[in-house]
Design a protein around this motif. Structure first.
Motif, mmCIF file in Angstrom:
data_model
loop_
_atom_site.group_PDB
_atom_site.id
_atom_site.type_symbol
_atom_site.label_atom_id
_atom_site.label_comp_id
_atom_site.label_asym_id
_atom_site.label_seq_id
_atom_site.Cartn_x
_atom_site.Cartn_y
_atom_site.Cartn_z
ATOM 1 N N GLU A 186 22.109 -6.085 2.459
ATOM 2 C CA GLU A 186 20.959 -5.219 2.643
ATOM 3 C C GLU A 186 19.698 -6.056 2.828
ATOM 4 O OE1 GLU A 186 20.544 -2.040 -0.106
ATOM 5 O OE2 GLU A 186 22.624 -1.357 0.136
ATOM 6 N N LEU A 187 18.690 -5.420 3.394
ATOM 7 C CA LEU A 187 17.424 -6.082 3.680
ATOM 8 C C LEU A 187 16.278 -5.177 3.262
ATOM 9 C CD1 LEU A 187 15.959 -8.490 5.181
ATOM 10 C CD2 LEU A 187 15.968 -6.994 7.206
ATOM 11 N N ARG A 188 15.264 -5.769 2.660
ATOM 12 C CA ARG A 188 14.014 -5.071 2.393
ATOM 13 C C ARG A 188 12.909 -5.802 3.155
ATOM 14 N NH1 ARG A 188 17.663 -2.622 0.670
ATOM 15 N NH2 ARG A 188 18.071 -2.031 -1.497
ATOM 16 N N VAL A 189 12.080 -5.051 3.838
ATOM 17 C CA VAL A 189 10.919 -5.605 4.522
ATOM 18 C C VAL A 189 9.693 -4.941 3.892
ATOM 19 C CG1 VAL A 189 9.792 -6.061 6.726
ATOM 20 C CG2 VAL A 189 12.286 -5.828 6.623
ATOM 21 N N ILE A 190 8.772 -5.745 3.370
ATOM 22 C CA ILE A 190 7.700 -5.225 2.525
ATOM 23 C C ILE A 190 6.336 -5.684 3.025
ATOM 24 C CG2 ILE A 190 6.842 -5.064 0.149
ATOM 25 C CD1 ILE A 190 9.591 -5.992 -0.798
ATOM 26 N N THR A 191 5.393 -4.768 3.003
ATOM 27 C CA THR A 191 3.998 -5.114 3.257
ATOM 28 C C THR A 191 3.127 -4.187 2.422
ATOM 29 O OG1 THR A 191 2.412 -5.701 4.999
ATOM 30 C CG2 THR A 191 3.569 -3.588 5.242
ATOM 31 N N CYS A 192 1.827 -4.291 2.587
ATOM 32 C CA CYS A 192 0.908 -3.457 1.823
ATOM 33 C C CYS A 192 0.680 -2.121 2.524
ATOM 34 C CB CYS A 192 -0.421 -4.172 1.625
ATOM 35 S SG CYS A 192 -0.260 -5.643 0.618
ATOM 36 N N GLY A 193 0.318 -1.126 1.758
ATOM 37 C CA GLY A 193 0.080 0.202 2.319
ATOM 38 C C GLY A 193 -0.334 1.156 1.224
ATOM 39 N N GLY A 194 -0.006 2.412 1.417
ATOM 40 C CA GLY A 194 -0.309 3.408 0.405
ATOM 41 C C GLY A 194 -1.762 3.827 0.353
ATOM 42 N N GLY A 195 -2.441 3.716 1.477
ATOM 43 C CA GLY A 195 -3.852 4.072 1.494
ATOM 44 C C GLY A 195 -4.722 2.873 1.178
ATOM 45 N N GLY A 204 -0.921 0.283 -2.567
ATOM 46 C CA GLY A 204 0.506 0.196 -2.845
ATOM 47 C C GLY A 204 1.224 -0.598 -1.771
ATOM 48 N N ASN A 205 2.454 -0.184 -1.477
ATOM 49 C CA ASN A 205 3.302 -0.931 -0.571
ATOM 50 C C ASN A 205 4.162 -0.030 0.301
ATOM 51 O OD1 ASN A 205 3.468 -2.689 -3.417
ATOM 52 N ND2 ASN A 205 2.901 -3.831 -1.595
ATOM 53 N N VAL A 206 4.416 -0.493 1.515
ATOM 54 C CA VAL A 206 5.398 0.103 2.402
ATOM 55 C C VAL A 206 6.668 -0.740 2.297
ATOM 56 C CG1 VAL A 206 6.028 0.539 4.808
ATOM 57 C CG2 VAL A 206 3.713 1.069 3.996
ATOM 58 N N VAL A 207 7.803 -0.073 2.118
ATOM 59 C CA VAL A 207 9.085 -0.769 1.995
ATOM 60 C C VAL A 207 10.078 -0.192 2.989
ATOM 61 C CG1 VAL A 207 10.997 -1.387 0.483
ATOM 62 C CG2 VAL A 207 8.689 -1.174 -0.465
ATOM 63 N N VAL A 208 10.666 -1.063 3.793
ATOM 64 C CA VAL A 208 11.744 -0.687 4.710
ATOM 65 C C VAL A 208 13.071 -1.063 4.070
ATOM 66 C CG1 VAL A 208 12.835 -1.183 6.936
ATOM 67 C CG2 VAL A 208 10.357 -0.888 6.784
ATOM 68 N N TYR A 209 13.998 -0.113 4.040
ATOM 69 C CA TYR A 209 15.354 -0.338 3.531
ATOM 70 C C TYR A 209 16.304 -0.379 4.726
ATOM 71 C CZ TYR A 209 13.494 1.344 -0.975
ATOM 72 O OH TYR A 209 12.753 1.521 -2.122
#
Length: 216
Positions: A186-195, A204-209
């Motif tokens: 599995e892979l997680r791709v993470i960056t900042c987000g959440g307003g 917060g953070n945006v996370v792609v699964y």
């Protein structure tokens, strides 16, 4: 620039990345300099969140690949094509970040699972820098079924299919879900987000699964 925490991964049996804190520059310096905050990055809709059994979404899993360091990540749906740099831990136990002045660069936790190997691999990158959008600015626009490709040092390409794209406020970040052990690649791709706000930066953070569905 202000640093903002991604979150600490809880210890979880087989998790190769247990007890890692991921940091990124999430203050939204570009938005602050712009003065209006009129260009925030896209955020995922509720339709892209986990629903039911995501294990069958977007294609069938395939056997794990042998360990091999990743060299490059591509996400065609949002025009990402960037080199990857290895990230280690800081003295405080947090994951270092790619240089903020290099917009088109992402990093991976090189002491953990390599993308394509059985387990949970982590890729992280900036959403923006002082000059404007950075490598994962559009990550929140990604949709289920999209493809993430990772070039590997062994000459192969690990192909992942996106199962979900979610956004979390900092206080509600699901450590175990994001960083926990997996019995398939599995892979997680993470960056900042959440307003974003002028006082706190990104909240917060945006996370792609995603999971491995092919290789070449």
């Amino acid at each position: 620039m202000k640093r903002r925490r991604f979150h600490r991964a809880g210890r979880s049996g087989n998790a190769a990345i247990a007890a890692v804190t991921v940091f990124a520059l999430c203050a939204g310096t570009w938005l602050l300099r712009d003065g209006t905050g009129a260009h925030p990055p896209p955020q995922p809709s509720a339709a892209e969140a986990h629903t039911g059994d995501d294990r069958s979404a977007g294609g069938s899993p395939v056997p794990a690949l042998p360990p091999s360091p990743p060299l490059r990540v591509r996400i065609p749906a949002i025009d990402v094509d960037a080199p990857l740099t290895g990230l280690g831990l800081t003295a405080t136990g947090s994951l270092d970040v790619p240089p903020a002045d290099v917009a088109n660069l992402a990093g991976w936790y090189e002491a953990g699972t390599t993308p394509g190997e059985r387990g949970t691999a982590i890729v992280a990158g900036h959403v923006d820098n002082a000059e404007g959008p950075a490598v994962f600015y559009s990550l929140g626009a990604l949709r289920k079924g999209s493809t993430v490709e990772v070039d590997r040092r062994d000459g192969g390409v690990a192909v992942f299919t996106v199962d979900a794209v979610e956004v979390y406020d900092a206080e509600d970040f699901p450590d175990t879900r994001v960083y926990g052990a997996a019995d398939r690649p599995e892979l997680r791709v993470i960056t900042c987000g959440g307003g974003w706000s002028r006082t706190t930066g990104y909240r917060g953070n945006v996370v792609v699964y995603a999971h491995l569905t092919g290789s070449r």
